[in-house]
Design a protein around this motif. Structure first.
Motif, PDB file in Angstrom:
ATOM      1  N   LEU A 167      -8.598 -13.322   7.274  1.00 44.82           N
ATOM      2  CA  LEU A 167      -9.496 -13.463   6.130  1.00 44.82           C
ATOM      3  C   LEU A 167     -10.805 -12.749   6.431  1.00 44.82           C
ATOM      4  N   THR A 168     -11.333 -12.044   5.451  1.00 39.90           N
ATOM      5  CA  THR A 168     -12.677 -11.488   5.540  1.00 39.90           C
ATOM      6  C   THR A 168     -13.573 -12.380   4.688  1.00 39.90           C
ATOM      7  N   LEU A 169     -14.622 -12.879   5.314  1.00 41.91           N
ATOM      8  CA  LEU A 169     -15.550 -13.766   4.616  1.00 41.91           C
ATOM      9  C   LEU A 169     -16.798 -13.000   4.205  1.00 41.91           C
TER      10      LEU A 169
ATOM     11  N   ALA B 147     -11.451 -11.199   1.169  1.00 41.69           N
ATOM     12  CA  ALA B 147     -10.187 -10.474   1.284  1.00 41.69           C
ATOM     13  C   ALA B 147      -9.287 -11.222   2.249  1.00 41.69           C
ATOM     14  N   VAL B 148      -7.984 -10.989   2.091  1.00 45.17           N
ATOM     15  CA  VAL B 148      -7.008 -11.634   2.963  1.00 45.17           C
ATOM     16  C   VAL B 148      -5.862 -10.669   3.232  1.00 45.17           C
ATOM     17  N   ARG B 149      -5.349 -10.755   4.441  1.00 49.71           N
ATOM     18  CA  ARG B 149      -4.135 -10.022   4.812  1.00 49.71           C
ATOM     19  C   ARG B 149      -3.165 -11.042   5.372  1.00 49.71           C
ATOM     20  N   VAL B 150      -1.964 -11.079   4.806  1.00 54.29           N
ATOM     21  CA  VAL B 150      -0.916 -11.986   5.267  1.00 54.29           C
ATOM     22  C   VAL B 150       0.283 -11.143   5.671  1.00 54.29           C
ATOM     23  N   ARG B 151       0.676 -11.271   6.927  1.00 51.61           N
ATOM     24  CA  ARG B 151       1.844 -10.554   7.458  1.00 51.61           C
ATOM     25  C   ARG B 151       2.888 -11.605   7.803  1.00 51.61           C
ATOM     26  N   VAL B 152       4.098 -11.410   7.292  1.00 51.17           N
ATOM     27  CA  VAL B 152       5.184 -12.370   7.508  1.00 51.17           C
ATOM     28  C   VAL B 152       6.365 -11.653   8.133  1.00 51.17           C
ATOM     29  N   GLU B 153       6.813 -12.160   9.269  1.00 49.18           N
ATOM     30  CA  GLU B 153       8.017 -11.650   9.923  1.00 49.18           C
ATOM     31  C   GLU B 153       9.118 -12.699   9.799  1.00 49.18           C
ATOM     32  N   LYS B 154      10.340 -12.222   9.678  1.00 53.52           N
ATOM     33  CA  LYS B 154      11.502 -13.094   9.548  1.00 53.52           C
ATOM     34  C   LYS B 154      12.491 -12.726  10.660  1.00 53.52           C
TER      35      LYS B 154
END
Length: 118
Positions: free
Chosen positions: A36-38, A90-97
């Motif tokens: 997250l960018t605050l 802003a937000v960056r969400v990275r999801v690995e499976k």
């Protein structure tokens, strides 16, 4: 964009996720990285930042709500929830499976969202 960064990396979740019939009714591992960018500003207490525990709780709440078809859907939902915080810009969400392909390759997705942009 400038501002303070808050992150949670390597969050492992057991989720009902997947589009294929064999993926329904069972849990699969997701590994989630969140950044997250605050908004800039002084931070003197927990109420003036994003609490890591709240970030983890938001991810767990989405998983607990029921089966999700796509990792992209999970990532976008989580990102949108986290952007609701007043300091979040802003937000960056990275999801690995891991294990989804049955070998050592790890598929996943990454979503980047900014407040005020679609």
């Amino acid at each position: 964009m400038t501002g303070l960064g808050v992150f949670v990396r390597g969050l492992e979740l057991q989720a009902g996720i997947g589009v294929h019939a064999h993926e329904h009714g069972r849990l699969q591992t997701l590994v989630v990285d969140i950044e997250l960018t605050l908004a800039p500003g002084a931070i003197g207490g927990l109420d003036e930042t994003v609490n890591y525990e709240g970030v983890v709780a938001a991810a767990r709440d989405i998983v607990a709500a029921g089966h999700i078809e796509l990792v992209e859907t999970f990532a976008e939902r989580l990102g949108r929830v986290l952007l609701e915080h007043p300091r979040a810009r802003a937000v960056r969400v990275r999801v690995e499976k891991p294990g989804a392909l049955g070998d050592r390759a790890v598929p996943g997705c990454e979503v980047r969202l900014e407040k005020g942009k679609t």
